[in-house]
Design a protein around this motif. Structure first.
Motif, PDB file in Angstrom:
ATOM      1  N   ALA A 150      43.372 -34.565 -42.435  1.00  0.00           N
ATOM      2  CA  ALA A 150      43.837 -33.180 -42.378  1.00  0.00           C
ATOM      3  C   ALA A 150      43.672 -32.597 -40.985  1.00  0.00           C
ATOM      4  N   PHE A 151      42.668 -33.059 -40.241  1.00  0.00           N
ATOM      5  CA  PHE A 151      42.473 -32.626 -38.858  1.00  0.00           C
ATOM      6  C   PHE A 151      43.562 -33.201 -37.957  1.00  0.00           C
ATOM      7  N   ILE A 152      43.772 -34.498 -38.031  1.00  0.00           N
ATOM      8  CA  ILE A 152      44.739 -35.130 -37.138  1.00  0.00           C
ATOM      9  C   ILE A 152      46.148 -34.624 -37.412  1.00  0.00           C
ATOM     10  N   ASN A 153      46.461 -34.424 -38.675  1.00  0.00           N
ATOM     11  CA  ASN A 153      47.834 -34.102 -39.065  1.00  0.00           C
ATOM     12  C   ASN A 153      48.246 -32.675 -38.729  1.00  0.00           C
ATOM     13  N   ARG A 154      47.360 -31.898 -38.079  1.00  0.00           N
ATOM     14  CA  ARG A 154      47.730 -30.537 -37.676  1.00  0.00           C
ATOM     15  C   ARG A 154      48.367 -30.490 -36.308  1.00  0.00           C
ATOM     16  N   TYR A 155      48.788 -31.631 -35.760  1.00  0.00           N
ATOM     17  CA  TYR A 155      49.198 -31.663 -34.363  1.00  0.00           C
ATOM     18  C   TYR A 155      50.398 -30.780 -34.051  1.00  0.00           C
ATOM     19  N   GLY A 156      51.179 -30.380 -35.036  1.00  0.00           N
ATOM     20  CA  GLY A 156      52.291 -29.479 -34.743  1.00  0.00           C
ATOM     21  C   GLY A 156      51.868 -28.056 -34.494  1.00  0.00           C
ATOM     22  N   HIS A 157      50.606 -27.735 -34.767  1.00  0.00           N
ATOM     23  CA  HIS A 157      50.122 -26.349 -34.676  1.00  0.00           C
ATOM     24  C   HIS A 157      48.773 -26.372 -33.967  1.00  0.00           C
ATOM     25  N   ALA A 158      48.789 -26.071 -32.675  1.00  0.00           N
ATOM     26  CA  ALA A 158      47.612 -26.289 -31.839  1.00  0.00           C
ATOM     27  C   ALA A 158      46.370 -25.552 -32.340  1.00  0.00           C
ATOM     28  N   ALA A 159      46.503 -24.260 -32.625  1.00  0.00           N
ATOM     29  CA  ALA A 159      45.318 -23.470 -32.988  1.00  0.00           C
ATOM     30  C   ALA A 159      44.612 -24.044 -34.209  1.00  0.00           C
ATOM     31  N   LEU A 160      45.382 -24.566 -35.144  1.00  0.00           N
ATOM     32  CA  LEU A 160      44.801 -25.035 -36.396  1.00  0.00           C
ATOM     33  C   LEU A 160      44.136 -26.402 -36.282  1.00  0.00           C
ATOM     34  N   THR A 161      44.143 -26.992 -35.088  1.00  0.00           N
ATOM     35  CA  THR A 161      43.346 -28.200 -34.891  1.00  0.00           C
ATOM     36  C   THR A 161      41.874 -27.862 -34.641  1.00  0.00           C
ATOM     37  N   GLY A 162      41.520 -26.591 -34.631  1.00  0.00           N
ATOM     38  CA  GLY A 162      40.144 -26.186 -34.348  1.00  0.00           C
ATOM     39  C   GLY A 162      39.199 -26.390 -35.519  1.00  0.00           C
ATOM     40  N   HIS A 163      39.239 -27.542 -36.167  1.00  0.00           N
ATOM     41  CA  HIS A 163      38.369 -27.819 -37.311  1.00  0.00           C
ATOM     42  C   HIS A 163      36.903 -27.920 -36.913  1.00  0.00           C
ATOM     43  N   PHE A 164      36.645 -28.103 -35.625  1.00  0.00           N
ATOM     44  CA  PHE A 164      35.252 -28.161 -35.195  1.00  0.00           C
ATOM     45  C   PHE A 164      34.522 -26.861 -35.510  1.00  0.00           C
ATOM     46  N   THR A 165      35.252 -25.748 -35.581  1.00  0.00           N
ATOM     47  CA  THR A 165      34.610 -24.475 -35.914  1.00  0.00           C
ATOM     48  C   THR A 165      34.063 -24.500 -37.333  1.00  0.00           C
ATOM     49  N   LEU A 166      34.745 -25.209 -38.225  1.00  0.00           N
ATOM     50  CA  LEU A 166      34.280 -25.319 -39.609  1.00  0.00           C
ATOM     51  C   LEU A 166      33.017 -26.160 -39.682  1.00  0.00           C
ATOM     52  N   LEU A 167      32.934 -27.198 -38.863  1.00  0.00           N
ATOM     53  CA  LEU A 167      31.725 -28.011 -38.818  1.00  0.00           C
ATOM     54  C   LEU A 167      30.560 -27.224 -38.229  1.00  0.00           C
ATOM     55  N   VAL A 168      30.834 -26.400 -37.229  1.00  0.00           N
ATOM     56  CA  VAL A 168      29.781 -25.539 -36.669  1.00  0.00           C
ATOM     57  C   VAL A 168      29.281 -24.571 -37.731  1.00  0.00           C
ATOM     58  N   ALA A 169      30.204 -23.947 -38.460  1.00  0.00           N
ATOM     59  CA  ALA A 169      29.804 -23.002 -39.504  1.00  0.00           C
ATOM     60  C   ALA A 169      29.006 -23.691 -40.600  1.00  0.00           C
ATOM     61  N   LEU A 170      29.409 -24.895 -40.982  1.00  0.00           N
ATOM     62  CA  LEU A 170      28.671 -25.637 -41.995  1.00  0.00           C
ATOM     63  C   LEU A 170      27.283 -26.018 -41.478  1.00  0.00           C
ATOM     64  N   GLY A 171      27.191 -26.378 -40.203  1.00  0.00           N
ATOM     65  CA  GLY A 171      25.891 -26.656 -39.608  1.00  0.00           C
ATOM     66  C   GLY A 171      25.006 -25.430 -39.552  1.00  0.00           C
ATOM     67  N   LEU A 172      25.596 -24.274 -39.291  1.00  0.00           N
ATOM     68  CA  LEU A 172      24.834 -23.028 -39.316  1.00  0.00           C
ATOM     69  C   LEU A 172      24.309 -22.745 -40.716  1.00  0.00           C
ATOM     70  N   TYR A 173      25.145 -22.945 -41.708  1.00  0.00           N
ATOM     71  CA  TYR A 173      24.696 -22.760 -43.098  1.00  0.00           C
ATOM     72  C   TYR A 173      23.465 -23.618 -43.377  1.00  0.00           C
ATOM     73  N   LEU A 174      23.535 -24.895 -43.036  1.00  0.00           N
ATOM     74  CA  LEU A 174      22.435 -25.811 -43.336  1.00  0.00           C
ATOM     75  C   LEU A 174      21.138 -25.375 -42.666  1.00  0.00           C
ATOM     76  N   ARG A 175      21.216 -24.835 -41.480  1.00  0.00           N
ATOM     77  CA  ARG A 175      20.020 -24.389 -40.774  1.00  0.00           C
ATOM     78  C   ARG A 175      19.526 -23.046 -41.301  1.00  0.00           C
ATOM     79  N   LEU A 176      20.450 -22.167 -41.639  1.00  0.00           N
ATOM     80  CA  LEU A 176      20.061 -20.818 -42.071  1.00  0.00           C
ATOM     81  C   LEU A 176      19.419 -20.805 -43.453  1.00  0.00           C
TER      82      LEU A 176
END
Length: 538
Positions: A150-176
């Motif tokens: 799902a990350f790779i297949n977003r190549y037609g839409h640049a902004a939506l390749t920012g899946h790293f933000t979701l991993l950061v948010a999930l990492g924040l959840y785990l720490r918080l």
């Protein structure tokens, strides 16, 4: 000695992840995509053209308020580049540096490189939030996260390749949920606001993941949920304040919640799988709108890992679900939104719940909301497998390698797309000469008026003309936008064509507007430019 070993493991984990992401970006993206310049001999295509046009007009305009406004396009109100997916988070610093950048530079290609480089790094950081800090599981999750279909297949839409933000948010959840701190919640605020300035869909997902913190603490009976709820409100307030200050409020789109939904088979439908792709020639779809937005194949490595976890450590899975019940509920809710009110199974709608609440109409591409679910499955699966004595680490390495290998068709598809050099369908040299002397350009038909029988023909021509105009940029009368403020833009080309061509104006008539233009305008000062007609004021 143990501290030294841990520091070395940390350094090597992040170094591998960053090198992996950078190497993939370098393999996929050609230099001219990373450092675009005016005068290219090939035409940008589709959504990528829209995003580049928006950034170029914004970068070339004066600083204004609200900060994302480009007044040199779509008069009299101008264009908020967030409404054309111009990635404000990157466009703002580029605009500040425009005097030292090449003419016509924009950051759309650069954003792909940033997203690819940060995806495996964010995955390692997220995994460490589970308490798993060893090198080999980090290598495994870096490989697997960079290969999430799902990350790779977003190549037609640049902004939506920012899946790293979701991993950061999930990492924040785990720490918080483990140990809240002012610094960590401050990072959460910054993450939420920064993600908004990438794309609002991603920001909604980040807020949902952060919302799992007080939910989990409450379900655990932990009184810290009150403080977490207050901190979450601060995050939401910061996002809302940024939306107000940057001109997001009041935006609306075409509606149609569920048109681009998650099919119930999508997570296990192996489209573009290297090993299983022969069983799925295209995306699965039940709504009649194509399955691209709902594409969420988990990948063979992750799918096999989920089966292994369910078989080998089922009690630990139940324990994790109990300890993180708030997150489980949030992920279930995101899945429900992704599935939408028209539930598709294969090529059939098996349940239609009727008209959704109005606020959901903002999320027409609802299938995207499964992205955090897939990433949470990945992190949880790797963390659980890695803890199995003796066989755990080999298993997660196998997961990462299989996931990476299985994603090769998706990576190749993106590389092929990035290497395409589509020829101009308009006479680019002639138009560049005309635009070099123009004070403004008016393109007809305007975006709301593109005739339906030729939607893609004139739409593509319009984007090409605007791409050429944006190289300077020449003030322009129209633009393709994803969202707008107030009522949907109406077609009023007849009145605009009836007005005399202004001094300094170049009026470009596309085939779909030629008949109306000839009826409304005197033919003087008009010349043929390929299939187009160019008219100049005296």
């Amino acid at each position: 000695m143990r501290d030294l070993s841990q520091r070395l493991s940390t350094t090597l984990s992040y170094a591998f992840a960053l090198l992996l992401g950078a190497a993939l970006a370098a393999w996929i993206l050609p230099p001219e995509m990373l450092v675009p310049r005016a005068g290219a001999g090939f035409a940008p295509q589709g959504d990528a053209a829209q995003h580049a046009i928006a950034q170029r007009y914004f970068i070339g305009d004066a600083w204004r308020w609200p900060p994302l406004l480009a007044a040199n396009i779509l008069p009299p109100d101008g264009l908020n580049i967030a409404f054309s997916d111009g990635i404000p988070l990157l466009a703002l610093p580029i605009k500040a540096l425009r005097t030292v950048l090449p003419d016509g530079f924009h950051g759309i290609g650069l954003w792909y490189a940033i997203a690819w480089a940060l995806q495996p790094v964010a995955a390692v950081w997220c995994l460490r939030g589970t308490g798993e800090r060893r090198l080999l599981p980090a290598v495994a999750i870096a490989l697997a996260a960079s290969a999430m279909p799902a990350f790779i297949n977003r190549y037609g839409h640049a902004a939506l390749t920012g899946h790293f933000t979701l991993l950061v948010a999930l990492g924040l959840y785990l720490r918080l949920v483990r140990a809240s701190s002012v610094a960590m919640w401050a990072m959460s605020v910054v993450t939420a606001v920064a993600t908004l300035l990438i794309h609002p869909y991603l920001a909604a997902m980040v807020l949902a993941l952060l919302g799992a913190v007080p939910a989990t603490l409450l379900l655990r009976g932990d009184r810290r949920w009150i403080g977490a709820a207050a901190a979450l409100a601060a995050c939401a307030g910061a996002v809302g304040g940024t939306m107000a200050a940057f001109g997001y409020l009041g935006a609306q789109g075409d509606g149609g919640f569920g048109d681009f939904a998650l099919n119930l088979l999508s997570p296990v439908w192996p489209y573009r799988s290297w090993l299983l792709g022969a069983f799925a020639a295209q995306e699965i779809d039940a709504t009649g709108h194509g399955g691209w937005e709902g594409y969420n194949w988990l990948g063979l490595g992750l799918a096999a890992g989920i089966v292994a976890v369910a078989v080998l450590v089922p009690r630990q899975v139940l324990g994790v679900l109990r300890r993180h019940a708030g997150l489980a509920l949030v992920l279930a809710g995101l899945t429900a939104i992704a599935v939408s009110f028209r539930v598709g199974l294969g090529d059939a709608v098996v349940l239609d719940l009727g008209k959704p609440p109005g606020f959901l109409e903002q999320f027409r591409a609802s299938g995207r909301f499964f992205w955090p679910v897939g990433l949470a499955m990945l992190v949880g699966t790797v963390a659980l497998l890695a803890r199995i004595p003796r066989i755990g680490v080999p298993l997660v390495l196998a997961l990462g390698i299989v996931q990476f290998a299985d994603a090769q068709p998706n990576r190749q598809a993106m590389r092929d797309w990035a290497q395409v050099r589509e020829p101009w369908t308009v006479d680019a040299p002639a138009l560049r000469r005309l635009l070099a002397e123009a004070g403004s350009v008016s393109v007809f038909p305007t975006w709301p008026c593109v005739p339906k029988p030729d939607t893609f023909g004139d739409h593509a021509r319009q984007l090409q003309v605007l791409s050429l105009a944006a190289e300077r940029p020449v003030p322009a009368n129209t633009m393709y936008v994803a969202r707008w403020r107030g009522e949907r833009p109406r077609c009023d080309d007849a009145a605009a064509l009836a007005r005399p061509v202004a001094p300094g104006e170049v009026r470009i008539i596309l085939p779909g507007a030629r008949q109306a233009a000839m009826a409304a305008m005197p033919p003087a000062n008009c010349t043929e430019v390929g299939d187009l007609l160019a008219c100049r004021g005296r």
